[in-house]
Design a protein around this motif. Structure first.
Motif, PDB file in Angstrom:
ATOM      1  N   THR A   3       0.836  -1.199   0.000  1.00  0.00           N
ATOM      2  CA  THR A   3       0.000   0.000   0.000  1.00  0.00           C
ATOM      3  C   THR A   3       0.868   1.247   0.000  1.00  0.00           C
ATOM      4  OG1 THR A   3      -1.635  -1.212   1.267  1.00  0.00           O
ATOM      5  CG2 THR A   3      -1.862   1.184   1.231  1.00  0.00           C
ATOM      6  N   ILE A   4       0.604   2.123  -0.953  1.00  0.00           N
ATOM      7  CA  ILE A   4       1.294   3.415  -0.964  1.00  0.00           C
ATOM      8  C   ILE A   4       0.390   4.410  -0.246  1.00  0.00           C
ATOM      9  CG2 ILE A   4       2.146   5.280  -2.421  1.00  0.00           C
ATOM     10  CD1 ILE A   4       2.990   3.145  -4.431  1.00  0.00           C
ATOM     11  N   ILE A   5       0.788   4.805   0.948  1.00  0.00           N
ATOM     12  CA  ILE A   5      -0.080   5.662   1.758  1.00  0.00           C
ATOM     13  C   ILE A   5       0.089   7.125   1.372  1.00  0.00           C
ATOM     14  CG2 ILE A   5      -0.110   4.066   3.722  1.00  0.00           C
ATOM     15  CD1 ILE A   5       1.919   6.012   5.083  1.00  0.00           C
ATOM     16  N   GLU A   6      -0.906   7.928   1.723  1.00  0.00           N
ATOM     17  CA  GLU A   6      -0.802   9.372   1.544  1.00  0.00           C
ATOM     18  C   GLU A   6       0.403   9.862   2.357  1.00  0.00           C
ATOM     19  OE1 GLU A   6      -3.739   7.833   2.358  1.00  0.00           O
ATOM     20  OE2 GLU A   6      -5.242   8.502   0.907  1.00  0.00           O
ATOM     21  N   PRO A   7       1.382  10.523   1.723  1.00  0.00           N
ATOM     22  CA  PRO A   7       2.572  10.959   2.459  1.00  0.00           C
ATOM     23  C   PRO A   7       2.342  12.288   3.189  1.00  0.00           C
ATOM     24  CG  PRO A   7       2.864  11.452   0.156  1.00  0.00           C
ATOM     25  CD  PRO A   7       1.504  10.829   0.283  1.00  0.00           C
ATOM     26  N   ILE A  45     -18.289  14.909  -3.900  1.00  0.00           N
ATOM     27  CA  ILE A  45     -16.880  14.725  -4.256  1.00  0.00           C
ATOM     28  C   ILE A  45     -16.665  15.407  -5.594  1.00  0.00           C
ATOM     29  CG2 ILE A  45     -15.108  13.034  -4.882  1.00  0.00           C
ATOM     30  CD1 ILE A  45     -16.182  11.239  -2.762  1.00  0.00           C
ATOM     31  N   ASP A  46     -15.784  16.399  -5.608  1.00  0.00           N
ATOM     32  CA  ASP A  46     -15.656  17.257  -6.771  1.00  0.00           C
ATOM     33  C   ASP A  46     -14.446  16.871  -7.610  1.00  0.00           C
ATOM     34  OD1 ASP A  46     -16.186  19.207  -8.593  1.00  0.00           O
ATOM     35  OD2 ASP A  46     -16.324  20.847  -7.125  1.00  0.00           O
ATOM     36  N   LEU A  47     -14.714  16.163  -8.711  1.00  0.00           N
ATOM     37  CA  LEU A  47     -13.641  15.731  -9.611  1.00  0.00           C
ATOM     38  C   LEU A  47     -13.744  16.498 -10.930  1.00  0.00           C
ATOM     39  CD1 LEU A  47     -13.777  11.869  -8.970  1.00  0.00           C
ATOM     40  CD2 LEU A  47     -12.627  13.643  -7.629  1.00  0.00           C
ATOM     41  N   LEU A  48     -14.330  17.704 -10.855  1.00  0.00           N
ATOM     42  CA  LEU A  48     -14.482  18.541 -12.047  1.00  0.00           C
ATOM     43  C   LEU A  48     -13.111  18.840 -12.636  1.00  0.00           C
ATOM     44  CD1 LEU A  48     -16.493  20.316 -13.760  1.00  0.00           C
ATOM     45  CD2 LEU A  48     -15.844  22.186 -12.262  1.00  0.00           C
ATOM     46  N   THR A  49     -12.167  19.140 -11.781  1.00  0.00           N
ATOM     47  CA  THR A  49     -10.838  19.514 -12.262  1.00  0.00           C
ATOM     48  C   THR A  49      -9.799  19.325 -11.165  1.00  0.00           C
ATOM     49  OG1 THR A  49      -9.494  21.340 -13.114  1.00  0.00           O
ATOM     50  CG2 THR A  49     -11.295  21.927 -11.642  1.00  0.00           C
ATOM     51  N   ASP A  50      -8.566  19.145 -11.587  1.00  0.00           N
ATOM     52  CA  ASP A  50      -7.440  19.140 -10.649  1.00  0.00           C
ATOM     53  C   ASP A  50      -6.791  20.521 -10.635  1.00  0.00           C
ATOM     54  OD1 ASP A  50      -6.477  18.914 -13.320  1.00  0.00           O
ATOM     55  OD2 ASP A  50      -4.536  18.249 -12.568  1.00  0.00           O
ATOM     56  N   TYR A 324      -4.815   3.552  -9.062  1.00  0.00           N
ATOM     57  CA  TYR A 324      -5.648   2.714  -8.190  1.00  0.00           C
ATOM     58  C   TYR A 324      -7.116   2.796  -8.601  1.00  0.00           C
ATOM     59  CZ  TYR A 324      -8.053   1.480  -3.772  1.00  0.00           C
ATOM     60  OH  TYR A 324      -8.883   0.935  -2.824  1.00  0.00           O
ATOM     61  N   LEU A 325      -7.599   4.027  -8.844  1.00  0.00           N
ATOM     62  CA  LEU A 325      -8.977   4.197  -9.294  1.00  0.00           C
ATOM     63  C   LEU A 325      -9.171   3.532 -10.658  1.00  0.00           C
ATOM     64  CD1 LEU A 325     -11.837   5.377  -9.183  1.00  0.00           C
ATOM     65  CD2 LEU A 325     -10.910   7.565  -9.978  1.00  0.00           C
ATOM     66  N   GLY A 326      -8.217   3.756 -11.547  1.00  0.00           N
ATOM     67  CA  GLY A 326      -8.304   3.166 -12.892  1.00  0.00           C
ATOM     68  C   GLY A 326      -8.378   1.649 -12.831  1.00  0.00           C
ATOM     69  N   GLU A 327      -7.539   1.036 -11.989  1.00  0.00           N
ATOM     70  CA  GLU A 327      -7.514  -0.424 -11.903  1.00  0.00           C
ATOM     71  C   GLU A 327      -8.834  -0.973 -11.369  1.00  0.00           C
ATOM     72  OE1 GLU A 327      -3.966  -1.042  -9.623  1.00  0.00           O
ATOM     73  OE2 GLU A 327      -2.719  -0.284 -11.285  1.00  0.00           O
ATOM     74  N   VAL A 406      -6.185  16.022  -1.671  1.00  0.00           N
ATOM     75  CA  VAL A 406      -7.479  16.442  -1.124  1.00  0.00           C
ATOM     76  C   VAL A 406      -8.327  15.275  -0.620  1.00  0.00           C
ATOM     77  CG1 VAL A 406      -9.688  17.515  -1.734  1.00  0.00           C
ATOM     78  CG2 VAL A 406      -7.537  18.572  -2.460  1.00  0.00           C
ATOM     79  N   TYR A 407      -8.441  14.227  -1.422  1.00  0.00           N
ATOM     80  CA  TYR A 407      -9.316  13.111  -1.063  1.00  0.00           C
ATOM     81  C   TYR A 407      -8.495  11.901  -0.599  1.00  0.00           C
ATOM     82  CZ  TYR A 407     -13.017  15.858  -3.200  1.00  0.00           C
ATOM     83  OH  TYR A 407     -13.905  16.864  -3.495  1.00  0.00           O
ATOM     84  N   THR A 408      -9.126  11.097   0.281  1.00  0.00           N
ATOM     85  CA  THR A 408      -8.439   9.918   0.810  1.00  0.00           C
ATOM     86  C   THR A 408      -8.855   8.684   0.012  1.00  0.00           C
ATOM     87  OG1 THR A 408     -10.257   9.435   2.311  1.00  0.00           O
ATOM     88  CG2 THR A 408      -8.520  10.900   3.137  1.00  0.00           C
ATOM     89  N   GLN A 409      -8.244   7.574   0.351  1.00  0.00           N
ATOM     90  CA  GLN A 409      -8.528   6.344  -0.386  1.00  0.00           C
ATOM     91  C   GLN A 409     -10.006   5.941  -0.284  1.00  0.00           C
ATOM     92  OE1 GLN A 409      -5.581   3.346  -0.111  1.00  0.00           O
ATOM     93  NE2 GLN A 409      -6.943   1.714  -0.766  1.00  0.00           N
ATOM     94  N   SER A 410     -10.662   6.223   0.870  1.00  0.00           N
ATOM     95  CA  SER A 410     -12.071   5.811   0.969  1.00  0.00           C
ATOM     96  C   SER A 410     -12.964   6.680   0.083  1.00  0.00           C
ATOM     97  CB  SER A 410     -12.561   5.784   2.419  1.00  0.00           C
ATOM     98  OG  SER A 410     -12.341   7.008   3.041  1.00  0.00           O
TER      99      SER A 410
END
Ligand SMILES: *Cc1c(COP(=O)(O)O)cnc(C)c1O
Length: 456
Positions: A3-7, A45-50, A324-327, A406-410
């Motif tokens: 697991t690659i955690i949020e650093p 959850i706002d994924l409109l843009t990065d 991770y999301l893609g997979e 901004v967002y976590t894995q959950s």
């Protein structure tokens, strides 16, 4: 450890508001089926843009307090200048309020009717600024870049053959500069290889054409080069970044991406005369050259952001969390643009709902349905954004852009669940039609409605 955690750990939290499906249904109809017209508080959850949506670090917030608000010669400008100069080698560093201001100043200066600007893929504001100057914007990405299922490691590469043919056909004197967008946002956040950048630069140099970067995601691109390009595995990312900038005669950068700030941009130039002209234009509309449309505190945050973005544990986490999301989506049979890009996952709306024809905006239909189902805001990048009466884009995509830190894995798990569920019910989706729209950049303000039946 796998697991690659949020650093990072979380110091300040911002509540997000839950809504019901009925509320969202009402809200999205009031917004004319246009996600840009929603209020952010109505989005879960706002994924409109990065873009401009990064969480800043404690050091960046400390920089905000340190900001020097002097009109001319602010200490904060020199801190930013020194950081960007060390990273890129450029001497002429013009701050702007955001990337498109850099583009406008650049193309005001070098664009004109009859001129032609090649790029792997122009981003929408870049294309709009090229065309506003009267010049023509030409996209020359490799064929694999148009194929959502090709797993080419550098799908953002430019087709060098096509570049040579273009120069031959129109003549180098009509090409004021050649641009490369790293990573290729419009083509799916796909990286460009160092080999391709070197080759394009070589062709440009041979013909005396200035070589420019649209370098919004230079750090993510460099990390892909490190991971995927033969011989690059042991090279520090900052050294790759430096070589990429060393190839270029100039760059436009939106600090709102890899700058890890909420506002800001840069125009980097090598040519003294061009820099003088650009500075005069900057003063006209952005501000004095040592602040360029930003507050001193913004310059501080940007200087610190450019340092943090090159931290390789940050970049590993960043690229990994998008993959991770893609997979998760691929595992469940959801058609996405492969391989996952650097800043976003792109759903392939043409395969997601083949029953909706291009003129009924399948991408927008998917984006609206994701919001209705789960309160997640995404953006269509397809026939609504780029199509017109007589042209259709080559791909019909829905972008799930991941804001930085901004967002976590959950949160990401929730997004994956929602998209998988919608995909299972995709036959219920209906096409859309435009009720009203402006002439340029219509996707921002168009109003739409659903067509009557799924096959109408
Ligand atoms: C965001 C972006 C721009 C424009 O930058 P703004 O800061 O939004 O004006 C230009 N090119 C690319 C590739 C981008 O992603």
């Amino acid at each position: 450890m796998k697991t690659i955690i949020e650093p990072f750990r979380i110091k300040v939290v911002e509540p997000i508001r839950m809504t019901t499906a009925e509320q969202r249904d009402r809200l999205i109809h009031a917004a004319g089926l246009n996600l840009f017209a929603l209020r952010a508080e109505d989005v879960l959850i706002d994924l409109l843009t990065d873009s401009g949506t990064s969480a800043m670090s404690s050091e960046q917030w400390a920089g905000i307090m340190r900001g020097d608000e002097s009109y001319a010669g602010a200490t904060s400008f020199f801190r930013l200048h020194s950081r960007v100069h060390d990273m890129t080698g450029f001497d002429h560093i013009l701050p702007t309020h955001q990337g498109r201001a850099s583009e406008r100043i650049l193309f005001d200066t070098v664009g004109a009717p009859g001129k032609i600007v090649p790029n792997n893929n122009h981003f929408d504001t870049t294309r709009a600024n090229v065309e506003h100057s009267g010049a023509e914007a030409v996209d020359l990405v490799i064929d694999e870049g148009h194929d959502p299922q090709s797993r080419h490691p550098f799908k953002g590469n430019m087709n060098v053959q096509k570049l040579r043919a273009l120069i031959e056909r129109v003549g180098a004197e009509r090409i004021p500069l050649c641009m490369m967008t790293i990573t290729n946002n419009t083509g799916g956040g796909q990286p460009v290889s160092l080999a391709n950048l070197r080759e394009v630069q070589e062709v440009c140099r041979f013909h005396g054409i200035p070589f420019f970067l649209d370098a919004c995601r230079f750090a993510e691109n460099a990390y892909f080069i490190k991971m995927r390009e033969p011989g690059m595995q042991d090279r520090p990312v900052d050294s790759i970044v430096r070589e990429v900038f060393d190839l270029a005669d100039g760059a436009t950068i939106s600090g709102k991406k890899d700058g890890l700030v909420n506002i800001g941009g840069l125009l980097l130039l090598r040519d003294e005369a061009l820099a003088r002209e650009a500075r005069n234009n900057l003063i006209l509309t952005e501000g004095f050259p040592t602040y360029g449309g930003l507050a001193g505190r913004d310059l501080e945050a940007l200087a610190q952001g450019f340092a943090e973005v090159l931290d390789e544990s940050y970049l590993a986490y960043r690229i990994r969390s998008v993959a991770y999301l893609g997979e998760k989506l691929i595992e469940s049979g959801v058609p996405i643009l492969e391989p996952p890009g650097g800043h976003a996952i792109y759903l392939d709306a043409r395969r997601f709902c083949p029953h909706i024809p291009a003129e009924q905006f399948p991408g927008q239909a998917v984006a609206i349905a994701i919001y209705r189902l789960a309160g997640i805001r995404t953006v269509e990048i397809g026939s609504l954004m780029f199509g017109s009466e007589n042209t259709q884009p080559t791909m019909e995509l829905v972008r799930l852009a991941i804001p930085r830190r901004v967002y976590t894995q959950s949160h990401i798990d929730y997004v994956a669940e929602a998209v998988v569920e919608l995909h299972e019910r995709r036959h219920e989706l209906r096409g859309l039609r435009i009720v009203e729209a402006p002439v340029a950049l219509r996707h921002f303000t168009a109003r739409l409605e659903e067509v009557e039946s799924p096959t109408a």
